[in-house]
Design a protein around this motif. Structure first.
Motif, mmCIF file in Angstrom:
data_model
loop_
_atom_site.group_PDB
_atom_site.id
_atom_site.type_symbol
_atom_site.label_atom_id
_atom_site.label_comp_id
_atom_site.label_asym_id
_atom_site.label_seq_id
_atom_site.Cartn_x
_atom_site.Cartn_y
_atom_site.Cartn_z
ATOM 1 N N GLU A 1 -11.900 -13.288 4.968
ATOM 2 C CA GLU A 1 -10.627 -13.019 4.302
ATOM 3 C C GLU A 1 -9.673 -12.171 5.145
ATOM 4 O O GLU A 1 -8.952 -11.310 4.633
ATOM 5 C CB GLU A 1 -10.853 -12.352 2.940
ATOM 6 C CG GLU A 1 -11.345 -13.329 1.882
ATOM 7 C CD GLU A 1 -11.326 -12.754 0.478
ATOM 8 O OE1 GLU A 1 -11.145 -11.523 0.331
ATOM 9 O OE2 GLU A 1 -11.506 -13.534 -0.468
ATOM 10 N N CYS A 2 -9.658 -12.415 6.441
ATOM 11 C CA CYS A 2 -8.692 -11.734 7.318
ATOM 12 C C CYS A 2 -7.441 -12.577 7.502
ATOM 13 O O CYS A 2 -7.449 -13.791 7.289
ATOM 14 C CB CYS A 2 -9.321 -11.463 8.684
ATOM 15 S SG CYS A 2 -10.590 -10.186 8.658
ATOM 16 N N ASN A 3 -6.369 -11.940 7.960
ATOM 17 C CA ASN A 3 -5.169 -12.696 8.324
ATOM 18 C C ASN A 3 -4.535 -12.118 9.584
ATOM 19 O O ASN A 3 -4.762 -10.975 9.948
ATOM 20 C CB ASN A 3 -4.153 -12.757 7.171
ATOM 21 C CG ASN A 3 -3.666 -11.399 6.731
ATOM 22 O OD1 ASN A 3 -3.090 -10.641 7.489
ATOM 23 N ND2 ASN A 3 -3.880 -11.076 5.452
ATOM 24 N N ASN A 4 -3.751 -12.975 10.242
ATOM 25 C CA ASN A 4 -3.076 -12.632 11.495
ATOM 26 C C ASN A 4 -4.090 -12.188 12.555
ATOM 27 O O ASN A 4 -4.134 -11.022 12.966
ATOM 28 C CB ASN A 4 -2.013 -11.554 11.270
ATOM 29 C CG ASN A 4 -0.933 -12.025 10.322
ATOM 30 O OD1 ASN A 4 -0.524 -13.187 10.356
ATOM 31 N ND2 ASN A 4 -0.472 -11.155 9.449
ATOM 32 N N ILE A 5 -4.889 -13.166 12.996
ATOM 33 C CA ILE A 5 -6.009 -12.922 13.901
ATOM 34 C C ILE A 5 -5.732 -13.580 15.257
ATOM 35 O O ILE A 5 -5.230 -14.709 15.318
ATOM 36 C CB ILE A 5 -7.313 -13.510 13.320
ATOM 37 C CG1 ILE A 5 -7.561 -12.978 11.910
ATOM 38 C CG2 ILE A 5 -8.501 -13.215 14.228
ATOM 39 C CD1 ILE A 5 -7.642 -11.498 11.798
ATOM 40 N N LYS A 6 -6.091 -12.886 16.351
ATOM 41 C CA LYS A 6 -6.044 -13.465 17.691
ATOM 42 C C LYS A 6 -7.360 -13.175 18.394
ATOM 43 O O LYS A 6 -7.767 -12.007 18.486
ATOM 44 C CB LYS A 6 -4.882 -12.894 18.505
ATOM 45 C CG LYS A 6 -3.501 -13.288 18.008
ATOM 46 C CD LYS A 6 -2.417 -12.735 18.923
ATOM 47 C CE LYS A 6 -1.039 -13.146 18.441
ATOM 48 N NZ LYS A 6 0.042 -12.600 19.337
ATOM 49 N N LEU A 7 -8.012 -14.229 18.897
ATOM 50 C CA LEU A 7 -9.253 -14.077 19.635
ATOM 51 C C LEU A 7 -9.142 -14.826 20.951
ATOM 52 O O LEU A 7 -8.661 -15.966 20.990
ATOM 53 C CB LEU A 7 -10.439 -14.641 18.846
ATOM 54 C CG LEU A 7 -11.162 -13.724 17.848
ATOM 55 C CD1 LEU A 7 -10.237 -13.272 16.739
ATOM 56 C CD2 LEU A 7 -12.372 -14.441 17.265
ATOM 57 N N LYS A 8 -9.607 -14.195 22.027
ATOM 58 C CA LYS A 8 -9.615 -14.838 23.338
ATOM 59 C C LYS A 8 -10.884 -14.420 24.081
ATOM 60 O O LYS A 8 -11.216 -13.241 24.137
ATOM 61 C CB LYS A 8 -8.385 -14.456 24.156
ATOM 62 C CG LYS A 8 -8.222 -15.276 25.435
ATOM 63 C CD LYS A 8 -6.906 -14.955 26.114
ATOM 64 C CE LYS A 8 -6.724 -15.764 27.397
ATOM 65 N NZ LYS A 8 -6.619 -17.203 27.157
ATOM 66 N N ASN A 9 -11.586 -15.412 24.626
ATOM 67 C CA ASN A 9 -12.830 -15.156 25.376
ATOM 68 C C ASN A 9 -13.838 -14.375 24.542
ATOM 69 O O ASN A 9 -14.464 -13.423 25.017
ATOM 70 C CB ASN A 9 -12.532 -14.411 26.681
ATOM 71 C CG ASN A 9 -11.745 -15.256 27.657
ATOM 72 O OD1 ASN A 9 -11.970 -16.458 27.771
ATOM 73 N ND2 ASN A 9 -10.803 -14.642 28.348
ATOM 74 N N VAL A 10 -14.011 -14.804 23.316
ATOM 75 C CA VAL A 10 -14.984 -14.185 22.421
ATOM 76 C C VAL A 10 -16.177 -15.127 22.251
ATOM 77 O O VAL A 10 -16.006 -16.330 22.034
ATOM 78 C CB VAL A 10 -14.357 -13.874 21.045
ATOM 79 C CG1 VAL A 10 -15.421 -13.429 20.043
ATOM 80 C CG2 VAL A 10 -13.275 -12.810 21.184
#
Length: 285
Positions: free
Chosen positions: A138-147
């Motif tokens: 239930e999160c919002n406005n997420i950015k993931l890179k090289n995870v």
């Protein structure tokens, strides 16, 4: 002037409560008093090279930095209700390490935490390794890179996310997710993306049974598949798939273009299914 707390051990309740504009360096939060909430309500605090083994150390923290810190499995529910946090080079253990937080950046972290990141807003993760169940629920406005992430039931009910160059080994990912874009990512697991809305996968490799069913506004661009059977059931989908797919079943609407498919199933529909499948190089059964 910033105050410095260095080379100390704290184990009492609220040891550094309401700390403001200070640096905490090479300190240990552990001991027989077994106190909780060591840095609760801190603001403008930098915590470096510290070891934590007590519950709830940073609740309601604002404008904080954690650098090269270790939180062991006893550091339960470490960061809740925080704002404007930067976490770098840390090891985060203990269940529920991050929850109900706003605007948190994590870089080069090692995370082993069931139920990590629930109901957060504005999480950015770069070059992190994660083991968790119900990751970023239930999160919002997420950015993931090289995870890199391992666990079950990740990204459920997430809204507004950009994911790039990641690798996930996770069952039931992206259920009920909305407005997510995933690029150049390996997605391993069963039942990917069911009930999602506005999910876009670009140059992704999808591995596992029964992916992407009951989806609305689903888009795949130049993706590949492995072991994907009974795919796209009752989904509204537009997709281009490179290579072969095991089977496609009853897409509700849209067009799926694939190089090859072992089987196209168009039978036993529980609702009208008018999706079109275009197979470029192999005849299907």
């Amino acid at each position: 002037m910033r105050k410095i707390y260095e080379h100390n051990t704290y184990d009492e309740e609220r040891a550094l409560y309401n700390l403001v504009d200070s640096d905490v360096v090479n300190c240990t939060f552990a001991g027989p008093a077994d106190g909780e909430s060591a840095l609760k309500e801190c603001r403008g605090v930098t915590v470096k090279d510290c070891a934590f083994s007590l519950r709830y150390p940073l609740w309601h923290a604002e404008r904080f930095r954690l650098e090269r810190c270790t939180m062991d499995e006893l550091t339960r529910a470490a960061l809740w209700y925080t704002k404007d946090g930067y976490i770098s080079g840390c090891k985060l253990g203990g269940i529920k390490a991050l929850r109900e937080c706003d605007d948190t950046v994590l870089e080069h972290c090692e995370i082993v935490s069931p139920e990590f990141g629930w109901r957060c807003r504005g999480v950015e993760m770069v070059a992190c390794n994660v083991q968790a169940e119900y990751f970023l629920f239930e999160c919002n406005n997420i950015k993931l890179k090289n995870v890199k992430m391992r666990g079950k039931y990740s990204f459920q009910y997430v809204e507004n996310a950009l994911i790039e160059d990641c690798e996930f080994d996770t069952k039931d990912a992206f259920w009920h997710a909305k407005n997510m874009t995933v690029k150049n990512t390996v997605l391993r697991g069963e039942y990917l993306g069911w009930y999602s809305e506005g999910l876009t996968l670009v140059n992704c490799h999808i591995v596992g049974t029964q992916p992407l069913c009951y989806c609305k506004n689903l888009t795949l661009i130049n993706c590949t598949t492995e072991g994907c059977d009974l795919s796209f059931e009752y989904s509204d989908v537009n997709a281009t798939i490179n290579g072969n797919i095991v089977s496609i079943k009853n897409p509700r609407s849209g067009v799926i273009t694939v190089d090859g498919a072992d089987e196209i199933i168009q039978a036993d529909c529980a609702m009208p299914c008018n999706g079109q499948v275009i197979v470029k190089t192999r005849k299907c059964g």
